[in-house]
Design a protein around this motif. Structure first.
Motif, PDB file in Angstrom:
ATOM      1  N   ILE A 475       0.831  -1.209   0.000  1.00 60.28           N
ATOM      2  CA  ILE A 475       0.000   0.000   0.000  1.00 60.28           C
ATOM      3  C   ILE A 475       0.861   1.254   0.000  1.00 60.28           C
ATOM      4  CG2 ILE A 475      -1.758   1.288   1.262  1.00 60.28           C
ATOM      5  CD1 ILE A 475      -2.599  -1.433   2.494  1.00 60.28           C
ATOM      6  N   ILE A 476       1.836   1.268   0.907  1.00 60.15           N
ATOM      7  CA  ILE A 476       2.634   2.475   1.114  1.00 60.15           C
ATOM      8  C   ILE A 476       3.681   2.666   0.011  1.00 60.15           C
ATOM      9  CG2 ILE A 476       4.272   3.568   2.704  1.00 60.15           C
ATOM     10  CD1 ILE A 476       1.531   3.641   3.803  1.00 60.15           C
ATOM     11  N   GLY A 477       4.109   1.530  -0.563  1.00 67.31           N
ATOM     12  CA  GLY A 477       5.166   1.569  -1.566  1.00 67.31           C
ATOM     13  C   GLY A 477       4.917   2.575  -2.681  1.00 67.31           C
ATOM     14  N   GLN A 478       3.642   2.892  -2.934  1.00 69.91           N
ATOM     15  CA  GLN A 478       3.309   3.856  -3.980  1.00 69.91           C
ATOM     16  C   GLN A 478       3.798   5.261  -3.623  1.00 69.91           C
ATOM     17  OE1 GLN A 478       1.271   2.382  -6.354  1.00 69.91           O
ATOM     18  NE2 GLN A 478       0.999   0.529  -5.104  1.00 69.91           N
ATOM     19  N   GLU A 479       3.809   5.531  -2.306  1.00 65.94           N
ATOM     20  CA  GLU A 479       4.038   6.923  -1.877  1.00 65.94           C
ATOM     21  C   GLU A 479       5.489   7.231  -1.564  1.00 65.94           C
ATOM     22  OE1 GLU A 479       1.159   8.399   1.097  1.00 65.94           O
ATOM     23  OE2 GLU A 479       0.315   6.384   0.932  1.00 65.94           O
ATOM     24  N   GLY A 480       6.255   6.202  -1.287  1.00 60.66           N
ATOM     25  CA  GLY A 480       7.639   6.450  -0.907  1.00 60.66           C
ATOM     26  C   GLY A 480       8.327   5.127  -0.631  1.00 60.66           C
ATOM     27  N   LEU A 481       9.492   5.200  -0.014  1.00 63.73           N
ATOM     28  CA  LEU A 481      10.237   3.980   0.272  1.00 63.73           C
ATOM     29  C   LEU A 481       9.944   3.502   1.674  1.00 63.73           C
ATOM     30  CD1 LEU A 481      13.573   5.113  -1.340  1.00 63.73           C
ATOM     31  CD2 LEU A 481      11.922   3.463  -2.268  1.00 63.73           C
ATOM     32  N   VAL A 482       9.961   2.174   1.831  1.00 62.89           N
ATOM     33  CA  VAL A 482       9.673   1.586   3.129  1.00 62.89           C
ATOM     34  C   VAL A 482      10.955   0.978   3.679  1.00 62.89           C
ATOM     35  CG1 VAL A 482       8.243  -0.079   4.356  1.00 62.89           C
ATOM     36  CG2 VAL A 482       7.337   1.094   2.347  1.00 62.89           C
ATOM     37  N   VAL A 483      11.343   1.402   4.884  1.00 61.14           N
ATOM     38  CA  VAL A 483      12.622   0.939   5.433  1.00 61.14           C
ATOM     39  C   VAL A 483      12.531   0.689   6.930  1.00 61.14           C
ATOM     40  CG1 VAL A 483      13.968   2.296   3.772  1.00 61.14           C
ATOM     41  CG2 VAL A 483      13.414   3.263   6.011  1.00 61.14           C
ATOM     42  N   SER A 484      13.644   0.216   7.460  1.00 63.37           N
ATOM     43  CA  SER A 484      13.807   0.161   8.895  1.00 63.37           C
ATOM     44  C   SER A 484      15.203   0.713   9.201  1.00 63.37           C
ATOM     45  CB  SER A 484      13.680  -1.276   9.375  1.00 63.37           C
ATOM     46  OG  SER A 484      14.128  -1.346  10.703  1.00 63.37           O
ATOM     47  N   ALA A 485      15.227   1.813   9.923  1.00 66.80           N
ATOM     48  CA  ALA A 485      16.500   2.498  10.156  1.00 66.80           C
ATOM     49  C   ALA A 485      17.472   1.664  10.969  1.00 66.80           C
ATOM     50  CB  ALA A 485      16.256   3.837  10.854  1.00 66.80           C
ATOM     51  N   VAL A 486      16.953   0.651  11.661  1.00 67.23           N
ATOM     52  CA  VAL A 486      17.850  -0.183  12.461  1.00 67.23           C
ATOM     53  C   VAL A 486      18.373  -1.378  11.655  1.00 67.23           C
ATOM     54  CG1 VAL A 486      16.956   0.462  14.733  1.00 67.23           C
ATOM     55  CG2 VAL A 486      15.842  -1.373  13.463  1.00 67.23           C
ATOM     56  N   LYS A 487      17.899  -1.529  10.398  1.00 63.20           N
ATOM     57  CA  LYS A 487      18.356  -2.639   9.562  1.00 63.20           C
ATOM     58  C   LYS A 487      19.048  -2.083   8.318  1.00 63.20           C
ATOM     59  CE  LYS A 487      15.675  -6.311  11.264  1.00 63.20           C
ATOM     60  NZ  LYS A 487      14.491  -5.846  12.007  1.00 63.20           N
ATOM     61  N   PRO A 488      20.375  -1.984   8.359  1.00 63.49           N
ATOM     62  CA  PRO A 488      21.117  -1.349   7.264  1.00 63.49           C
ATOM     63  C   PRO A 488      20.764  -1.944   5.898  1.00 63.49           C
ATOM     64  CG  PRO A 488      22.595  -1.971   9.065  1.00 63.49           C
ATOM     65  CD  PRO A 488      21.242  -2.489   9.419  1.00 63.49           C
ATOM     66  N   GLU A 489      20.532  -3.279   5.864  1.00 64.24           N
ATOM     67  CA  GLU A 489      20.278  -3.914   4.563  1.00 64.24           C
ATOM     68  C   GLU A 489      18.993  -3.403   3.923  1.00 64.24           C
ATOM     69  OE1 GLU A 489      20.347  -5.401   7.473  1.00 64.24           O
ATOM     70  OE2 GLU A 489      18.529  -6.604   7.766  1.00 64.24           O
ATOM     71  N   SER A 490      18.090  -2.797   4.744  1.00 64.50           N
ATOM     72  CA  SER A 490      16.828  -2.318   4.176  1.00 64.50           C
ATOM     73  C   SER A 490      16.984  -0.938   3.525  1.00 64.50           C
ATOM     74  CB  SER A 490      15.753  -2.244   5.265  1.00 64.50           C
ATOM     75  OG  SER A 490      15.963  -1.105   6.080  1.00 64.50           O
ATOM     76  N   LEU A 491      18.208  -0.396   3.620  1.00 67.48           N
ATOM     77  CA  LEU A 491      18.381   0.992   3.169  1.00 67.48           C
ATOM     78  C   LEU A 491      18.980   1.115   1.765  1.00 67.48           C
ATOM     79  CD1 LEU A 491      19.694   2.401   6.572  1.00 67.48           C
ATOM     80  CD2 LEU A 491      17.406   2.664   5.618  1.00 67.48           C
ATOM     81  N   THR A 492      19.254  -0.022   1.125  1.00 68.22           N
ATOM     82  CA  THR A 492      19.921   0.013  -0.173  1.00 68.22           C
ATOM     83  C   THR A 492      19.141   0.817  -1.206  1.00 68.22           C
ATOM     84  OG1 THR A 492      20.403  -2.273   0.397  1.00 68.22           O
ATOM     85  CG2 THR A 492      21.206  -1.494  -1.736  1.00 68.22           C
TER      86      THR A 492
END
Ligand SMILES: Nc1nc2c(ncn2[C@@H]2O[C@H](COP(=O)(O)OP(=O)(O)OP(=O)(O)O)[C@@H](O)[C@H]2O)c(=O)[nH]1
Ligand SMILES: [Mg+2]
Length: 511
Positions: A475-492
């Motif tokens: 749902i949210i992916g349309q509006e922006g990026l979805v991440v977790s700041a505590v998980k570096p691998e999610s920030l690529t």
């Protein structure tokens, strides 16, 4: 004593009252009118929080009336041990003694209980034992530990004209603010109204309920979610004998305790003085309560005594100093600009995870914690993108709804730095149920700062805390990026996108 009291009272044709300590010592003798006694200000009962005042009032009634509503209000708001009415017979002799005391465990709205009326000569019950029993009961209801006793213990109050859900959400945020200010929250009271009582905000009856609640849970502070004007603070304080502050002052207190840099401290002091100025009154006791804030973090005691003119002088001086400091900062910035590194600025609602993100991205160790307004002072770090592009990443103070005007003004200089950004990254806390409202608040403040021309990337953070991450992503992916700041691998993906946007911004900037 009862006989003498009745006799004199009847001769004067005025009520007579005695304030009696537990030891039996008479603290004050009060001469009233035919229909009432005015109780003097009880210094000793101040700040005793969850305990009774240690005084009982015995006064005469001449016209045959029972314990009145006003008597019961005195019992409650002065936290008297007892209130007793001594009815004077026509012949000037004591007729009967009527006594009421508070009920610590009231659940059905009955906050007091009456003893059986007796002739004063026939009193059998031991006053000391009864008081001890009431206080014992009160003490057993206090949930605060000894450690918490040193902190401020508050009841949060909201008198809202908003819809139920919005009002509840706003109260939850006030709870977070209180927690961030190291205040123990003992209870919350939400009242929704179409019309707000201009003097006391709440009706007397509701205020009486809150007062008894404060007694039960041992609270020493009321925090209102709505901004109170000086006379409201004064009347509620006078009424309840508790310290009273509003949300704005709570936020100012948090800022005061967090400001580390010289500039931050100057800004906060400026905001505090601006808040105080219109609230100065000739009554200094009200002033000292008003500006005391949480603990002793308000502007120092000596400052409380200075008058308007001197505050204005101080404000002028602060303004000058601030200007100097911000010029220094401007020079520093100019140096940075010479190196021509693009700037990526993190913005967002307080507690969204901005500082955490900066830490993860740059392997830094700036303060990030689960408190509102953890960050006050702007921080910058270098960040190298995978493709070797280097940028400056900055972290700033978080936003909040109804940001006090005084703070907005004071922090303008810091916020203006955002104009330098080539990319704004709007960090959003997905795990907060109110994240949509929070986004709207941030958008509004950004618009007010006229940052509309700078590209914005929405970063939905804390996906690891969300229940159905897959669905939320879709749902949210349309509006922006979805991440977790505590998980570096999610920030690529974020890094790639940020780099692309900055590249584009620089190109159009050059063109
Ligand atoms: N589980 C989880 N917690 C996070 C994440 N990002 C941040 N947090 C936590 O959220 C809290 C707030 O993070 P901060 O980085 O201090 O938030 P901030 O936006 O800098 O907040 P202020 O400086 O107060 O405006 C901290 O307790 C972080 O550990 C995330 O992706 N997942
Ligand atoms: Mg922060």
């Amino acid at each position: 004593m009862a006989r003498t009291l009745c006799q004199i009272s009847s001769e004067l044709n005025r009520q007579l009252g005695l304030l009696v300590q537990r030891s039996g010592k008479v603290e004050a003798v009060i001469v009233g009118t035919h229909t009432q006694v005015m109780i003097p200000h009880l210094e000793s009962s101040r700040a005793s929080g969850g305990r009774l005042s240690g005084l009982r009032l015995i006064h005469t009634h001449l016209a045959g009336e029972d314990i009145s509503d006003e008597d019961l209000m005195d019992l409650l708001f002065l936290r008297l041990d007892f209130i007793s009415v001594l009815k004077v017979a026509e012949d000037g002799l004591p007729e009967r003694l009527y006594t009421a005391h508070l009920l610590p465990g009231a659940t059905d709205g009955n906050n007091w209980s009456f003893l059986n009326p007796v002739h004063p000569a026939n009193q059998t019950e031991s006053v000391e034992e009864l008081i001890a029993a009431i206080e014992g009961e009160l003490g057993s209801r206090h949930q605060t530990s000894l450690v918490d006793k040193k902190k401020d213990r508050a009841i949060l109050v909201s008198v809202s004209t908003e819809k139920k859900l919005a009002a509840e959400e706003s109260l939850r945020e006030l709870e977070e603010l209180a927690r961030s200010a190291d205040v123990v929250v003992l209870d919350t009271v939400l009242q929704r109204k179409n019309h707000v009582n201009p003097r006391l905000i709440l009706g007397k009856g509701k205020l009486a309920d809150i007062m008894i609640r404060a007694l039960q849970v041992d609270a020493n502070l009321l925090i209102f979610n709505e901004e109170l004007n000086p006379s409201q603070i004064r009347s509620i304080t006078d009424f309840t004998d508790l310290r009273v502050i509003d949300r704005t002052q709570l936020i100012l207190d948090i800022f005061a305790s967090r400001a580390l840099s010289r500039e931050g401290k100057l800004q906060v002091e400026m905001a505090q003085l601006k808040y105080m100025l219109p609230r100065l009154s000739s009554r200094d006791d009200a002033l000292s309560r008003l500006t005391g804030g949480i603990g002793a973090r308000g502007p120092g005691e000596t400052k409380l005594e200075i008058d308007r003119r001197r505050i204005n002088d101080r404000l002028a001086r602060l303004g000058k100093e601030l200007k100097k400091v911000s010029e220094e900062r401007y020079r520093r910035r100019a140096k940075r600009r010479k190196k021509e590194l693009p700037v990526l600025s993190l913005v967002g609602y307080t507690n969204a995870g901005k500082s955490t993100l900066l830490n993860t991205l740059t392997n830094s160790d700036i303060i990030a914690e689960n408190k509102l307004f953890a960050t006050l002072d702007p921080t910058s770090r270098r960040l190298r993108f995978p493709t070797d592009m280097e940028v400056i990443i900055t972290d700033t103070v978080g936003f909040i709804r109804h940001l006090p005007e005084e703070l907005v003004q004071a922090f303008m200089a810091t916020l203006e730095e955002l104009e330098e950004a080539d990319l704004l990254v709007h960090v959003i806390d997905l795990s907060n149920p109110a994240f949509r409202q929070q986004m709207a608040v941030v958008d509004k403040i950004l618009a007010e700062l006229s940052l509309g021309d700078i590209p914005i990337l929405k970063l939905f953070n804390k996906i690891d805390l969300v229940e159905d991450p897959q669905m939320v992503r879709e749902i949210i992916g349309q509006e922006g990026l979805v991440v977790s700041a505590v998980k570096p691998e999610s920030l690529t993906d974020f890094l790639a996108e940020a780099e692309k946007l900055i590249g584009k911004a620089l190109e159009t900037g050059l063109g």
